[in-house]
Design a protein around this motif. Structure first.
Motif, PDB file in Angstrom:
ATOM      1  N   UNK A 287      61.110  17.331 -13.708  1.00  0.00           N
ATOM      2  CA  UNK A 287      60.253  16.151 -13.557  1.00  0.00           C
ATOM      3  C   UNK A 287      58.771  16.510 -13.518  1.00  0.00           C
ATOM      4  N   UNK A 288      58.453  17.789 -13.696  1.00  0.00           N
ATOM      5  CA  UNK A 288      57.044  18.205 -13.681  1.00  0.00           C
ATOM      6  C   UNK A 288      56.335  17.590 -14.897  1.00  0.00           C
ATOM      7  N   UNK A 295      62.293  22.727 -21.534  1.00  0.00           N
ATOM      8  CA  UNK A 295      61.216  23.696 -21.714  1.00  0.00           C
ATOM      9  C   UNK A 295      60.710  24.300 -20.420  1.00  0.00           C
ATOM     10  N   UNK A 296      61.561  24.360 -19.392  1.00  0.00           N
ATOM     11  CA  UNK A 296      61.130  24.914 -18.114  1.00  0.00           C
ATOM     12  C   UNK A 296      62.315  25.597 -17.435  1.00  0.00           C
ATOM     13  N   UNK A 297      62.001  26.562 -16.610  1.00  0.00           N
ATOM     14  CA  UNK A 297      63.021  27.253 -15.834  1.00  0.00           C
ATOM     15  C   UNK A 297      62.491  27.481 -14.419  1.00  0.00           C
ATOM     16  N   UNK A 298      63.360  27.907 -13.530  1.00  0.00           N
ATOM     17  CA  UNK A 298      62.963  28.245 -12.154  1.00  0.00           C
ATOM     18  C   UNK A 298      63.110  29.744 -11.989  1.00  0.00           C
ATOM     19  N   UNK A 299      62.026  30.399 -11.610  1.00  0.00           N
ATOM     20  CA  UNK A 299      62.039  31.847 -11.437  1.00  0.00           C
ATOM     21  C   UNK A 299      61.293  32.212 -10.160  1.00  0.00           C
ATOM     22  N   UNK A 300      61.961  32.949  -9.283  1.00  0.00           N
ATOM     23  CA  UNK A 300      61.369  33.374  -8.008  1.00  0.00           C
ATOM     24  C   UNK A 300      60.844  32.186  -7.207  1.00  0.00           C
ATOM     25  N   UNK A 301      61.548  31.062  -7.304  1.00  0.00           N
ATOM     26  CA  UNK A 301      61.182  29.893  -6.518  1.00  0.00           C
ATOM     27  C   UNK A 301      60.038  29.086  -7.075  1.00  0.00           C
ATOM     28  N   UNK A 307      57.525  25.388 -22.805  1.00  0.00           N
ATOM     29  CA  UNK A 307      57.315  24.409 -23.871  1.00  0.00           C
ATOM     30  C   UNK A 307      56.789  23.123 -23.240  1.00  0.00           C
ATOM     31  N   UNK A 308      55.779  22.530 -23.897  1.00  0.00           N
ATOM     32  CA  UNK A 308      55.128  21.352 -23.322  1.00  0.00           C
ATOM     33  C   UNK A 308      55.241  20.140 -24.246  1.00  0.00           C
TER      34      UNK A 308
END
Length: 323
Positions: A287-288, A295-301, A307-308
């Motif tokens: 939802x960002x 086009x987004x991932x979660x890494x180290x919190x 991709x935008x």
């Protein structure tokens, strides 16, 4: 059998009373437990000579329960040229300090049937290490009509809840339809009859010891530590590195997630952590603003975009910013 619940006010009264009533040691007998019982986490005391001595040592360590197994003499065969001889050898006494309450699955019966709570030599004698009560006897019959029985989690919780009363009574209940540890607080004139072996059907009875006391500061410190442990146990229901997170619109439920990698709960619990209001909520990376679908991932919190959407550009910090 006990059948009704005590008012919540009783527990609140007992909690406040703990700060005024001093603790007594070397504790009180609460069970005979099979020696193969799982004590989860524990510390070992090497020089305890009996169950009260073990309870005193565990009291000094701040542990809630002590488990004592006496020394046992065994005969070892020593073969020789002409004959075999026997050598008497002692298995040393064992004393464990732990927060593990007597497990129902490992609960045994006392050796004596006079209500004294004497355990067999191959069983643990279990004590609550800090209490204002002294174990009295086990009985097969208790006139509980004037009492207000309630379900407790373990013996220590029962004795703590009854701290302002002359007597405390509890019973281990193995009814599959209503598994519970049953407790009642009572006046000193409670009708008791038929002393019996201390086992699951028996009523364990306790009375206050006049004039016996120990450092009340220790009792207060142990209470604070217990509250911390209870809070931690409620919170720490998931294996590391997972976190117990609330489930939206699911009442008092939770799921275990890895907030370092969870796309929809990145960096924390999106609906809040289970039983911990101080933990900050996480972010739903999907939802960002400006991030393309997928086009987004979660890494180290942290949400990391790669991709935008149209009208946004990817920054050096892996975020989507307006053009």
């Amino acid at each position: 059998m006990f059948s009704t619940l005590a008012p919540i006010a009783l527990l609140l009264l007992a909690a406040s009373g703990l700060q005024q009533v001093q603790a007594v040691y070397p504790g009180a007998y609460v069970a005979c437990v099979n020696s193969n019982a799982d004590l989860v986490e524990y510390s070992y005391v090497s020089d305890a000579v009996d169950a009260p001595d073990c309870a005193t040592s565990c009291f000094g360590q701040g542990s809630t329960y002590s488990y004592f197994l006496p020394a046992v003499a065994t005969n070892v065969e020593i073969p020789g040229r002409k004959r075999t001889s026997l050598l008497a050898r002692d298995t040393p006494a064992t004393c464990y300090c732990t927060e593990t309450a007597p497990p129902l699955a490992s609960l045994g019966s006392s050796e004596e049937s006079d209500g004294s709570g004497t355990c067999y030599n191959n069983m643990y004698t279990v004590f609550v290490t800090t209490t204002t009560y002294q174990f009295s006897q086990c009985y097969s019959n208790v006139d509980y009509d004037p009492l207000a029985p309630f379900a407790a989690a373990n013996p220590e919780e029962c004795l703590r809840a009854c701290v302002t009363y002359d007597m405390a009574v509890f019973q281990y209940n193995f009814n599959a339809n209503d598994p519970a540890f049953l407790c009642a607080c009572a006046p000193d004139n409670l009708a008791l009859s038929n002393p019996s072996a201390c086992d699951s059907p028996s009523f364990f009875t306790y009375r206050h010891v006049a004039g016996a006391s120990v450092n009340s500061q220790f009792a207060k410190r142990q209470l604070r530590e217990r509250l911390v442990k209870e809070r931690t146990s409620n919170r720490g229901v998931c294996p590391t590195p997972l976190t117990a997170c609330k489930i939206s619109n699911a009442g008092d439920s939770f799921e275990c997630i890895n907030s370092n990698e969870e796309l929809e709960s990145c960096g924390g619990c999106i609906n809040g952590a289970f039983n911990d209001n101080e933990v900050s909520a996480g972010v739903d990376c999907t939802t960002v603003p400006g991030v393309s679908k997928g086009g987004v991932t979660c890494s180290a919190g942290k949400c990391v975009a790669f991709a935008c959407q149209r009208g946004y550009t990817l920054s050096s910090a892996s975020t989507c910013v307006p053009i």
